[in-house]
Structure formats: C-alpha cells, structure tokens
Design a protein around this motif. Structure first.
Motif, mmCIF file in Angstrom:
data_model
loop_
_atom_site.group_PDB
_atom_site.id
_atom_site.type_symbol
_atom_site.label_atom_id
_atom_site.label_comp_id
_atom_site.label_asym_id
_atom_site.label_seq_id
_atom_site.Cartn_x
_atom_site.Cartn_y
_atom_site.Cartn_z
ATOM 1 N N LYS A 31 -33.192 -26.438 -58.412
ATOM 2 C CA LYS A 31 -34.538 -25.909 -58.557
ATOM 3 C C LYS A 31 -35.154 -25.807 -57.169
ATOM 4 O O LYS A 31 -34.904 -26.649 -56.313
ATOM 5 C CB LYS A 31 -35.395 -26.827 -59.421
ATOM 6 C CG LYS A 31 -34.978 -26.854 -60.864
ATOM 7 C CD LYS A 31 -35.937 -27.709 -61.654
ATOM 8 C CE LYS A 31 -35.549 -27.725 -63.114
ATOM 9 N NZ LYS A 31 -36.447 -28.572 -63.893
ATOM 10 N N PRO A 32 -35.970 -24.788 -56.957
ATOM 11 C CA PRO A 32 -36.632 -24.701 -55.645
ATOM 12 C C PRO A 32 -37.633 -25.854 -55.488
ATOM 13 O O PRO A 32 -38.155 -26.376 -56.462
ATOM 14 C CB PRO A 32 -37.340 -23.356 -55.670
ATOM 15 C CG PRO A 32 -37.460 -23.016 -57.114
ATOM 16 C CD PRO A 32 -36.303 -23.676 -57.815
ATOM 17 N N ALA A 33 -37.885 -26.236 -54.267
ATOM 18 C CA ALA A 33 -38.817 -27.323 -53.988
ATOM 19 C C ALA A 33 -40.215 -26.945 -54.465
ATOM 20 O O ALA A 33 -40.613 -25.782 -54.396
ATOM 21 C CB ALA A 33 -38.840 -27.627 -52.500
#
Length: 85
Positions: A9-11
């Motif tokens: 997942k993106p930050a």
C-alpha cells in the motif's frame, strides 16, 4: 503451492490543511453569565412552583406547564454549555 504476491500500500499522506482555517477563541464572558442566569431562573421557577405554585395566579393558570417552562429553561442552559469555550 505457490505463495501469493503481497501488495504494497502507498504510504499514508494526510490531506492538505486549509491555510484559511481559524480556531475559535473563548466565549464572551456575557455568554457564561446568560447561560448561568437561564439555568438559575429555570431552577428557581421549579422551586417556586413546588413551594407556592397555587398562591401565584399566573402559575396556577399554567398548571402542569410550569414543569415544561422550568425544565425547558434548564435544558436550554445545558445546551448552551455545548457551545461554551
């Protein structure tokens, strides 16, 4: 059995803050005085109704609505506390 691929997942990035937002300051001192006065008047209305309600002509006419008036004023005072800062 083959392993499944792990998705990354993106930050997390917080949403941008609006620069024009203003925090609300403290309430005006008159607000507190009015809030307390309404609560005390409502409480006094109930006490006078219990002690001498039949002897006061306009309170005798109101009958059971005296409770509505007294508790209504107390509730208004309590609702005002939610806006108090």
């Amino acid at each position: 059995m083959p392993k499944s691929k792990v998705r990354r997942k993106p930050a997390y990035t917080p949403p941008p803050q609006a620069s024009a937002t203003r925090t609300a300051g403290p309430s005006h001192p008159a607000y507190v005085i009015i809030m307390l006065a309404i609560g005390i008047v409502g409480l006094a209305w109930l006490v006078v109704n219990y002690l001498a309600g039949e002897d006061i002509p306009f309170m005798a006419q109101l009958g059971g609505y005296n409770f509505l008036v007294g508790f209504g004023l107390v509730v208004i005072s309590l609702l005002m506390t939610m806006k108090w800062r």
